[in-house]
Structures are given as C-alpha cells and as structure tokens.
Design a protein around this motif. Sequence first.
Motif, short mmCIF file in Angstrom:
data_model
loop_
_atom_site.label_atom_id
_atom_site.label_comp_id
_atom_site.label_asym_id
_atom_site.label_seq_id
_atom_site.Cartn_x
_atom_site.Cartn_y
_atom_site.Cartn_z
N TRP A 70 104.38 66.83 -44.96
CA TRP A 70 103.04 67.30 -45.32
C TRP A 70 102.83 67.34 -46.82
CZ3 TRP A 70 98.27 67.71 -43.86
CH2 TRP A 70 97.39 68.50 -44.59
N GLU A 71 103.83 67.79 -47.58
CA GLU A 71 103.65 67.88 -49.03
C GLU A 71 103.33 66.52 -49.63
OE1 GLU A 71 106.37 70.01 -51.47
OE2 GLU A 71 106.58 71.68 -50.07
N LEU A 107 91.52 67.62 -48.38
CA LEU A 107 92.06 66.27 -48.43
C LEU A 107 90.91 65.27 -48.33
CD1 LEU A 107 95.30 66.34 -46.25
CD2 LEU A 107 94.90 67.19 -48.57
N TRP A 133 98.91 74.82 -47.03
CA TRP A 133 98.74 74.49 -45.62
C TRP A 133 97.35 74.84 -45.07
CZ3 TRP A 133 103.40 76.93 -47.17
CH2 TRP A 133 104.50 76.05 -47.23
N TYR A 187 99.79 65.69 -48.71
CA TYR A 187 98.91 66.59 -49.46
C TYR A 187 98.74 66.10 -50.90
CZ TYR A 187 97.11 70.97 -51.43
OH TYR A 187 96.34 71.91 -52.08
N VAL A 200 95.00 65.23 -51.87
CA VAL A 200 94.23 66.44 -52.17
C VAL A 200 93.24 66.18 -53.30
CG1 VAL A 200 95.84 67.44 -53.87
CG2 VAL A 200 94.40 68.94 -52.46
N ASN A 260 94.60 73.19 -45.39
CA ASN A 260 94.03 71.96 -44.85
C ASN A 260 94.78 71.50 -43.60
OD1 ASN A 260 92.32 72.03 -47.07
ND2 ASN A 260 93.61 70.65 -48.27
N GLY A 286 99.70 72.86 -54.10
CA GLY A 286 99.02 73.85 -53.27
C GLY A 286 98.23 74.89 -54.02
#
Length: 572
Positions: A539-540, A556, A94, A543, A547, A96, A441
């Motif tokens: 979000w995942e 990102l 998280w 991401y 990413v 970003n 992540g």
Amino acid sequence: MAAELRSAEWYGGTDRNAYIHRAWMRRGLPHDAFSGRPHIAIANTASDLTPCNSHLTEVARSVRDGVHEAGGIPLELPVVSLGETQVRPTAMLWRNMAAMAAEEMFRANPVDGLVLLGGCDKTIPALLMAAASVDLPALVVPGGPMLTGTFRGTPLGCGTDVWRLSEEVRAGKMSQQEFTRSESSMIRSRGHCNTMGTASTMAVLAEALGMVLPGLAGTPAPDSRLLEAAHESGKLSVELVREGRTPSRIVTAASFRNAIVALAATGGSTNAVVHLLALAGRLGVELTLDDFDRVGADVPLLVDLLPAGRFLMDDLYRAGGLAAVLNEVRDLLDPAALTVTGRPLVDHLADARIWDPEVVRTRDAPLQPSAGIAVLRGNLAPSGAVIKPAAASPELLRHRGRAVVFDSIEDFHARIDAPDLDVDADSVLVLRGCGPRGYPGMPEVSNMPLPRKLLEQGVRDMVRVCDGRMSGTAYGTVVLHVAPEAAAGGPLALVRSGDFISLDVPGRSLTLDVPDAELAARTPNAATVAGYAAPRRGWERLYVDHVQGADTGADLDFLVGSSGPEVSRESH
C-alpha cells in the motif's frame, strides 16, 4: 419511490445463482427477507485497537433494532478501522485505503443502503468518501465523545492536555510520575476525544453536511440517548432506500458551505480541510482551499471549547449542541441544503436554544469575531497552507524570524533539546518531509514540541511551519499543510537555517525572505532527500505513487470521483 431494490439483483429469480445467494444467507432469516425488504449494511469500525470506536458494536445493536422495526434486514459489515492513537506511521496513510476497501465491499455485496458507524478521526471521513463513491443511500451514526475526566481537581481535555502536560514535564514543572498518573484520569469512559479535535469536528461536520440525523452529533458515547438515536437512524436508513435518497442528492455545494460555517463557528480541526476536499472530489463538487477562507474567515467563534477555549464536548451537548450553534449563524447557512431526513438543515433549527451562554456564545458576544481557517500563500506555499487563528497566539499572527530547519522527524527529535541548538523565542521552527508523499501519509507532527531550553525560560508558543498535519486537539501558532510539500518539489525543501520567514495571517501570506534568483539556484540537501519515504511494495508504494497534495484533499488520483453501485457480472 425508488426503483426495484438493488438486492433483488442477487436474490430475485429461480436460477442457480439466486439459489446460492439466498440459501447461504437464510440462517434464520424469514422467507420474505428476500422479497421487497431493504437490506441495510451496518458498516462498523469497532475494534479493540481503535479504542475510541470499541463501543460501536453496542451502537450497532440499536441500529439493527431500528432497521428491523422499519421492515428492513440489518447486516453488520466490519470495515477497516483506523485508530489515530495506535497505528504507525500515521492513520492518515490508510484513510484512502479504508475508503477504497469500504467502497468495494458496499458495491460488491447485495445491500440497498448503509449505516456508517465511525468515531475516531479517519473513520467518518473514510466511510463518507466510500459512501459518496458508491452512492447508495447512507447516513452516519457518530460514536460520540468520552466524558470529561479530572486530575488534581481540574478537567482534562483529551489530546489537548497531553500536549500541555508533556511540555510541563519537559519544562521541569511536572514530575514524570504525575504525568503518568494522569493517564487513567484523562480517558474516563468509552468514546473519542472530548475536545473539538478531529473526531468531534468530523461528527459535527457530517451533521452539517446533512448526513447525520439532526441533533445526534456530539452526543456523548456513554449517553443512552446515543442508542436511542442509533435506533432512529436504523429506521431512517430504510426510508432512505425506499425514497432513493443518496449522498449525491444530499451533499451538494450548499452542504459544503454549511460545513465550513460550522467548522469556523465551533473552532473545528484543521484536518477537516483535507477531509472535506477529498469528499468533495468523490462527489464531483467544486470545492477549493480558498473556499474555506472565503466562506469561513469572518464567521464568529461561538463555542468556548478546547483547544481554542475552555470547555469540553459534554459541556457543548448540555449547552444546546450543534443546533444551538448553527441557529446563531443561521443567516450564514444555505437554506437549500438538505439532510437525510429529506428536509433542509435550517428546518431543524427552529427549536434550538442556548442553555449555557458560557459554553455556546451568542452572535453578539462571540469568543472571537472572526475565527475560520486562514489560507496562506506566498513563495513558501505557492499552492497554499493553513493556520487556525483561534488556536494561535495573537501576538504571533504577524511575525518575522530566523528559520531553524529540521530535515526529518528523526532530525527533529535528535536535535530539538540540544543545549547548543541555535534558537530563540523569535525563531521559526521548520519541519519538512512530512507531507502525504514524504512521510508517507501526512502525520500529526506539525505542532512540534518547543526546545527544552526555551520551555525552561517560560516560552510556550513559537511560530512553526510544516508540510504535515497536527492533531485537531492541538494548539499553537502552527502553519500546516504547506503545499506543494517538500517531497513533491515544494520550496519548503529549499529553506536553510538562518533564512528569515515572514508570517502575516491577516495579510494571508507566508514568505521566505530569499531573492527569487537565489531560491531558484538552490537544491534540496542530501539529508532532506534521504528523509523522504521510498517504499518498495504494498500500500505504501501505491500511496506514494498516486497521492495528491494536501491542497486538494490528499486523495489518490485514481480514486477521485465515483463508480456508482453497479456490478456487471455474476459470481458463479
């Protein structure tokens, strides 16, 4: 002097929109609050679920007083808070998002300047990235480290001693009851980790970059001088607005060179690499992974601090702090780099002294002569990997051993203590699927716990290789940030148990001793692929789809660069 205040775009005029903006904000503010007084947002990451930052509301009050004294209008703005110790699967997932959310709120609101309150690992990087992308006048107030706790008469390094004591339990050298009893001793006061972990590192580097009032970084969280400096930072924020002193004017290529020197001289966290790369991307500054090696490799380690040394952050503060360290390597600093004061960083070092040469070593008696982050390349890390030699075992910096491969963190936990695991002290532990995209992540799992049967034999370090990160408080001969990561098609996905891996830190190489033709014919096994993240929404999903690699900062792709402070349309 800067042009008309940005907030006047909201509050100036006599039409309906200006009326709405002023009326809803009056609530005790004087009439002149909306004409010529800078509005300063105090971006506060305080949260009970980010325990390292829980005291920042008190710090914010001192900032408010300073803003008021300088004639500004302070406005507290809660922003996304990330507690490294609490959130799952990892706070880095998280960073970003926190940066994006903060940037959007800075831009969307009628504010002229920013005071950024952070402490725990990802909060300062996220706030700096946000401030860089919106490019409003800003400075950072780091929340500071906790005081040193003791257990059984011995000082405890937050984080570092978690790893050490937990291994002693697994080795049968400490009881579980004793381990549990040490918890309250380790966390003695408010503040972030008291080792040179990522929180301390990013505070120090924020100052080296020029974004902190000189002399503030490293001030312990319970120390009243933190509140004094917070007050001064509030005053300075108003000056920044009036002078138009924005992050893009302060943080330049010269600033990043100084930060890399500071990183090496203090023995800072490897996590700083991904954060500095991401920040440079927001500012449009050309910074590469190789710059960390080129600039920092031969910088001496001067701070005798855990995890690379013996002492802790409050010792560094009493010994002279960051200024004393930088003064010793002043010839390596770029004299052109500015700070938020408008003066060069080197101008603030004239009166710096070392008060305890055991904690801060002199240039002619360093803890290690060359201690910067080493960047490794080879057929196992075509885009690079990093290792922190200062925290590694010297005898393992050149090593060749058989790979023992784990396809995921779950696979690792299931098998690492198995009595029949085919492993010995010379083996190289390999964990994959832990990069930005794969986990997702890029978690702090690379400093893998050693096999129980080897701990019982007295082994305390092994070469470990992973596409994830490790805590800045951790130690060991750990190769991190292997890029491309396994989930992005990197060769780490193709390693098999029994393959030989050669590590040569002085030679800057990481090599899989498998012929190119054989490696090209391999495909990842099903267990490896099954371990990769495959989020469906939220979000995942965003991401994983966007990413970038650790070698460029794991930002990102659509967040690289800046959009500035402008908002084109009215809200009513």
